[in-house]
Design a protein around this motif. Structure first.
Motif, PDB file in Angstrom:
ATOM      1  N   THR A   1      44.489   9.709   4.119  1.00 47.50           N
ATOM      2  CA  THR A   1      43.151   9.874   5.467  1.00 47.50           C
ATOM      3  C   THR A   1      42.057  11.288   5.637  1.00 47.50           C
ATOM      4  OG1 THR A   1      44.843  11.601   6.114  1.00 47.50           O
ATOM      5  CG2 THR A   1      45.077   8.980   7.136  1.00 47.50           C
ATOM      6  N   ALA A   2      42.225  11.897   4.109  1.00 49.40           N
ATOM      7  CA  ALA A   2      41.100  12.622   3.743  1.00 49.40           C
ATOM      8  C   ALA A   2      40.192  11.929   3.085  1.00 49.40           C
ATOM      9  CB  ALA A   2      41.629  13.938   3.305  1.00 49.40           C
ATOM     10  N   CYS A   3      40.860  11.496   2.182  1.00 52.62           N
ATOM     11  CA  CYS A   3      39.814  11.686   1.191  1.00 52.62           C
ATOM     12  C   CYS A   3      39.548  10.048   0.747  1.00 52.62           C
ATOM     13  CB  CYS A   3      39.972  11.990  -0.615  1.00 52.62           C
ATOM     14  SG  CYS A   3      41.150  11.840  -1.214  1.00 52.62           S
ATOM     15  N   GLY A   4      40.448   9.223   1.021  1.00 58.17           N
ATOM     16  CA  GLY A   4      40.530   7.560   0.538  1.00 58.17           C
ATOM     17  C   GLY A   4      41.019   7.151  -0.149  1.00 58.17           C
ATOM     18  N   THR A   5      41.588   7.755  -2.024  1.00 53.93           N
ATOM     19  CA  THR A   5      41.871   7.456  -1.951  1.00 53.93           C
ATOM     20  C   THR A   5      43.005   6.905  -2.580  1.00 53.93           C
ATOM     21  OG1 THR A   5      42.472   7.848  -4.709  1.00 53.93           O
ATOM     22  CG2 THR A   5      43.057   9.365  -2.902  1.00 53.93           C
ATOM     23  N   ARG A   6      43.481   5.756  -2.927  1.00 50.09           N
ATOM     24  CA  ARG A   6      44.869   4.983  -2.595  1.00 50.09           C
ATOM     25  C   ARG A   6      45.897   5.180  -2.776  1.00 50.09           C
ATOM     26  NH1 ARG A   6      42.304   0.283   0.326  1.00 50.09           N
ATOM     27  NH2 ARG A   6      44.455  -1.516   0.026  1.00 50.09           N
TER      28      ARG A   6
ATOM     29  N   SER B   1      46.074  16.322  -3.488  1.00 47.12           N
ATOM     30  CA  SER B   1      45.974  17.457  -3.765  1.00 47.12           C
ATOM     31  C   SER B   1      45.115  17.692  -2.217  1.00 47.12           C
ATOM     32  CB  SER B   1      44.594  17.162  -4.452  1.00 47.12           C
ATOM     33  OG  SER B   1      43.895  15.851  -4.234  1.00 47.12           O
ATOM     34  N   CYS B   2      45.223  15.836  -1.316  1.00 47.89           N
ATOM     35  CA  CYS B   2      44.890  16.767   0.276  1.00 47.89           C
ATOM     36  C   CYS B   2      45.718  17.037   0.959  1.00 47.89           C
ATOM     37  CB  CYS B   2      44.475  15.353   0.736  1.00 47.89           C
ATOM     38  SG  CYS B   2      42.621  14.640   0.039  1.00 47.89           S
ATOM     39  N   GLY B   3      46.882  16.856   0.649  1.00 43.76           N
ATOM     40  CA  GLY B   3      48.314  17.266   1.049  1.00 43.76           C
ATOM     41  C   GLY B   3      48.238  18.132   1.442  1.00 43.76           C
TER      42      GLY B   3
HETATM   43 ZN   LIG Z   1      43.344  12.420  -0.405  1.00 53.03          ZN
END
Ligand SMILES: [Zn+2]
Length: 258
Positions: free
Chosen positions: A154-159, A176-178
């Protein structure tokens, strides 16, 4: 406003003054509406008690004015009663409580009305009330517009590798966003997969479920509750009574597949 005839689900029914009841209704046409039904707690009464019982699906005439938060209910009639026993009833009451707690006052939500109206049939037909409730809750959160985003960070879109979850963000995050998001907790790929699976199920699909690993279901339910919790100032006790439906125990899932 002219009187409105509408279908409704009785979310809550509370004795009021000498002979009346206060009803929290989720109505097809007005959304959640609080109203008073006068002179029914007498014997004999012209209104059957089942027509104002918690969980009943009724047809009712409402006199609502913008000047008063309290509408007047008239001549309720039972369309159907939800009378399942045990865990099915607990799941149904939990759902009524959720709708009562989180929906806005007098805002029509026809999709949610249909979800609520059809829930007792799914609970009666199904084998696993907690799993059905979990599936309904995911749909409820979606109708409310709070998430749950389960595909892609939900932050960077990577799946890839989305094994963190944030109630504030309403969905999953990559590693990494988590790690940077304070509200995020680490979950597991198995829990995320379970949530995705449930998210796509119809009532028929939910009714066919026989077994879900309890630890996964419990964790998935906690994550969905975290999304709801972010959108309310209601104290977190609102979910305490769910612990019977989602018991602790079983094998841990926290690190599995994560
Ligand atoms: Zn991310």
């Amino acid at each position: 406003m002219p009187p409105i005839r509408t279908e409704a689900i009785v979310l809550r029914s509370i004795p009021y003054r000498e002979t009346s009841v206060l009803l929290d209704l989720f109505t097809q046409k007005l959304g959640r509406t609080r109203c008073v039904l006068k002179g029914v707690r007498v014997s004999p009464s012209r209104v059957a008690p089942a027509a104002f019982a918690t969980g009943a699906h009724i047809d009712v005439v409402l006199y609502a004015s913008r000047a008063s938060a309290l509408a007047l209910a008239h001549a309720p009639r039972v369309i159907s009663l939800c009378e399942p026993g045990g865990a099915r009833l607990a799941a149904w009451h939990t759902l009524l409580h959720l709708v009562s707690t989180f929906t806005p006052d007098r805002e029509p939500m026809p999709e949610l009305f249909a979800l609520l109206r059809d829930a007792p049939r799914a609970l009666s037909a199904g084998q696993h009330p907690a799993a059905i409730l979990f599936g309904i809750k995911l749909r409820f959160v979606r109708i409310m517009g709070y998430g749950v985003h389960l595909v892609g960070c939900t932050a960077c879109g990577t799946r890839a590798g989305c094994v963190f979850f944030s109630g504030r963000r309403g969905g999953v995050l990559c590693v990494s966003c988590g790690r940077q998001e304070k509200s995020a907790v680490r979950t597991s790929a198995r829990v995320v997969t379970l949530m995705r699976h449930f998210d796509g199920l119809s009532y028929d699909g939910l009714a066919r479920i026989r077994h879900v690993p309890p630890a996964l279901l419990r964790e998935g339910n906690l994550l969905v509750n975290a999304v709801l919790q972010y959108h309310t100032d209601v104290p977190s006790q609102w979910w305490v009574h769910e612990s019977n439906l989602f018991p602790a125990g079983g094998t841990g899932s926290r690190d599995a597949g994560g």
